[in-house]
Design a protein around this motif. Structure first.
Motif: not given
Length: 209
Positions: A46-49, A54-59, A81-83, A119-128
């Motif tokens: 889906x992301x390729x097409x 932002x993709x929110x993914x389970x592990x 990508x956000x896990x 929002x953090x991930x979208x704006x180019x920062x990282x969150x953990x």
């Protein structure tokens, strides 16, 4: 004034969680849920097409897990990508970050905190999440930073990134422009051979004396 809309993909093999996230996040007009899929392979395709912000993914997902999906998504798309998972196993964390995950948080967060992470991930920062960062600190082998390799300002930037500050916050803290911060980050990435700022944070934490 037009409202900025963040285009999202949700990938989770649990249909109840998948649909719940779709409803809860989708209630906010700031977010547009483009699709909700049940495995990593579908997420990659889906992301390729489609233009996904932002993709929110389970592990843990069948066919292709979230960590493997991140690797493929980062190879061929601009999607961040956000896990979002119930698991904080060390190996998943290490691989997710090395493959380019911009965030790693647990599902026990409130909807507002999940939205903030997006929002953090979208704006180019990282969150953990704190519990995840603690595993990063304790789970990886310690290495000593060669301080002669970096300028004092570059070390300041690395420290600020490890504290989770955005480019805007770093600029304010160090009294420089956001553009200058970006330039420093690019230089640090070149010197270390790393790919993104989350890896800079871990590099700094691992080597901090």
């Amino acid at each position: 004034m037009n409202l900025l809309v963040i285009r999202l993909l949700i990938a989770d093999d649990d249909s109840l969680i998948r649909e719940s996230l779709k409803i809860i996040i989708g209630m906010d007009k700031e977010f547009d849920i483009l699709a909700a899929v049940e495995n990593g392979k579908q997420a990659v395709e889906f992301c390729e097409s489609h233009d996904v912000d932002v993709a929110i993914l389970d592990v843990r997902m069948p066919i292709m897990n979230g960590v493997e999906a991140i690797r493929e998504i980062n190879k061929s798309t601009q999607t961040k990508c956000l896990i979002l998972t119930t698991f904080d196993e060390d190996e998943y964390i290490k691989d997710a970050i090395s493959y380019g995950a911009k965030g790693y948080i647990l599902k026990n967060n409130t909807p507002d905190k999940i939205k903030d992470a997006i929002r953090v991930v979208y704006n180019g920062s990282s969150v953990m999440q704190d519990v995840v960062m603690e595993k990063v600190k304790s789970g990886f082998n310690k290495v000593k930073i060669d301080v002669t390799k970096f300028t004092e300002r570059e070390l300041d930037i690395m420290e600020a990134i490890s504290e989770g500050l955005s480019n805007k916050e770093i600029a304010a803290k160090l009294f420089i422009s956001e553009g200058t911060v970006k330039n420093y980050i690019s230089t640090i990435l070149d010197k270390t051979g790393l790919d993104h700022r989350t890896q800079i944070a871990i590099y700094y934490i691992k080597g901090k004396v």
